[in-house]
Design an enzyme around this catalytic site. Sequence first.
Site, PDB file in Angstrom:
ATOM      1  N   LYS A   1       3.230  10.857   8.029  1.00  0.00           N
ATOM      2  CA  LYS A   1       2.878  10.547   9.436  1.00  0.00           C
ATOM      3  C   LYS A   1       3.687  11.328  10.473  1.00  0.00           C
ATOM      4  O   LYS A   1       3.391  12.467  10.726  1.00  0.00           O
ATOM      5  CB  LYS A   1       3.004   9.041   9.672  1.00  0.00           C
ATOM      6  CG  LYS A   1       2.290   8.225   8.572  1.00  0.00           C
ATOM      7  CD  LYS A   1       1.132   7.456   9.062  1.00  0.00           C
ATOM      8  CE  LYS A   1       0.673   6.424   8.053  1.00  0.00           C
ATOM      9  NZ  LYS A   1      -0.720   6.585   7.647  1.00  0.00           N
TER      10      LYS A   1
ATOM     11  N   TYR B   1       0.842  -1.197   0.000  1.00  0.00           N
ATOM     12  CA  TYR B   1       0.000   0.000   0.000  1.00  0.00           C
ATOM     13  C   TYR B   1       0.876   1.246   0.000  1.00  0.00           C
ATOM     14  O   TYR B   1       1.762   1.385   0.844  1.00  0.00           O
ATOM     15  CB  TYR B   1      -0.913   0.018   1.232  1.00  0.00           C
ATOM     16  CG  TYR B   1      -1.778   1.261   1.304  1.00  0.00           C
ATOM     17  CD1 TYR B   1      -2.808   1.465   0.395  1.00  0.00           C
ATOM     18  CD2 TYR B   1      -1.551   2.248   2.263  1.00  0.00           C
ATOM     19  CE1 TYR B   1      -3.596   2.612   0.440  1.00  0.00           C
ATOM     20  CE2 TYR B   1      -2.329   3.402   2.324  1.00  0.00           C
ATOM     21  CZ  TYR B   1      -3.356   3.566   1.406  1.00  0.00           C
ATOM     22  OH  TYR B   1      -4.125   4.705   1.448  1.00  0.00           O
TER      23      TYR B   1
ATOM     24  N   ASP C   1       9.180   3.590   0.470  1.00  0.00           N
ATOM     25  CA  ASP C   1       8.033   4.233   1.096  1.00  0.00           C
ATOM     26  C   ASP C   1       8.227   4.081   2.601  1.00  0.00           C
ATOM     27  O   ASP C   1       8.018   3.012   3.161  1.00  0.00           O
ATOM     28  CB  ASP C   1       6.743   3.555   0.625  1.00  0.00           C
ATOM     29  CG  ASP C   1       5.505   4.145   1.290  1.00  0.00           C
ATOM     30  OD1 ASP C   1       5.666   4.876   2.285  1.00  0.00           O
ATOM     31  OD2 ASP C   1       4.392   3.849   0.823  1.00  0.00           O
TER      32      ASP C   1
END
Length: 443
Positions: free
Chosen positions: A282, A155, A255
């Site tokens: 984040k 993802y 990522d």
Amino acid sequence: MESRKLNLEINKYLLKTKKSKILQEKAAKYLPGGSTREAQYFDPYPIFINHGKGHYIYDVDGNEYLDFVINATSLILGHSHPGIVDRLKIQANKGTAFSGPIEDLINLSEILCDRIPSLDTLRFTNSGTEATLLAIRAARAFTKKNKIAKFEGGYHGAHETVAISVSPNINDLTDDMKPIAGYVGQPEGILNDVIMLPYNDLNVCEAKLREYKDSLSCVIMEPVISSFGYTPLDLDFLIGIRTITKELGILLIFDEVQSLRIAYGGAQEHFGIIPDLTAMGKIIGGGLPVGAFGGREEIMSLYDQSEGKAVIPHSGTFNGNPMTLVAGLETMKHLTPDTYKRLNNLGEMLRLKLRAVIAELEMPVMISGIGSLFGIHFRNEPIKDYRSSLKSDKLMRRILFTALLNEGILLQGQTAGALNILTKEADIDNFVKVTREVLSRIK
Ligand SMILES: Cc1ncc(COP(=O)(O)O)c(C=O)c1O
């Protein structure tokens, strides 16, 4: 039998969360499924939050939860950290968003570039989705090749190129790993530009990378797989991917939207593998919307607009906005090497104690994770790749998730979670004790 156990837990949940139920019904009038974010929803309805404080959150029914979700791992200082609140108040009084830069843009960029080995320069966005999108765009422009390779089950946000084979149905999987559309109607052209790879199978990856090397711009991957309960990839596999991509002129994008929190310099520092580009998000925004991407200077200079037109134009009304920058700076101030050590030790303690409980109860449960991240899986063997991840018992997972919620512990729906700087040994012991009680009950 299992579904009876689930119903029991759901009935308890319904009794505890009556106001949330009413709000969910109201929300469903205005939002499809009553929600605006996939991960925010779980069956039969999510708790509606009243407020958070430290490492707890409180729902509208007045229930308290020890929060191991902390907004998808992003709140590494916990909720409403006084330092962040103070900085936000000061900044709000000065102005929340300007068309021009503020000095803190440089300050946060400097900290991130100093800490994260692959970053010569970087750019800010407002989400991890934009960060992976723009890192991929940079790879395409730099290599002048249009295909990308991603991993089955990986993802990387919501944009088209990566919304492929994220959580495909088992019946749709093919031996040759045909990319599977993320939604009905996704253009064929996009699917044709994505090569699908299996985690931890270097031979298959190498063959595919060699086959498509002339049209492949990049490989995008997480070094720690978030959707597998934070399973770190095998070091040999990571070394292999780095070596092959370098040899073939394919850029490697890490990522690190989630894995950045496992070490001072992110997972890349932990593994000693330096990608060409890194996508972040984040924790670097201190709880405000954020993303960033960066890497080698010669690639990132494609975004340089200072001598006329940039090769890749990059705009965004709230990129590098002051509120996010000050919250990010306050967060970084607290994330010293000692803090990481303490957090990661606690994470290791949590995993060891959970494993001891499972051994004692003789249950087919497996604990994954690294650093301050963990996952609980109803299966015997470790997860190797997406296909093997499907073998976990999802019903048992749902029972555990709901039962823990009833006991005042909030995990991600995947029964995974993250610690924050306020987590204490006593919290770990409490969590392990409650998990032991719940597992013995639902066994
Ligand atoms: C690994 C990974 N990449 C990218 C993203 C997308 O980030 P955002 O939700 O900020 O768009 C996420 C979000 O959960 C993620 O976990």
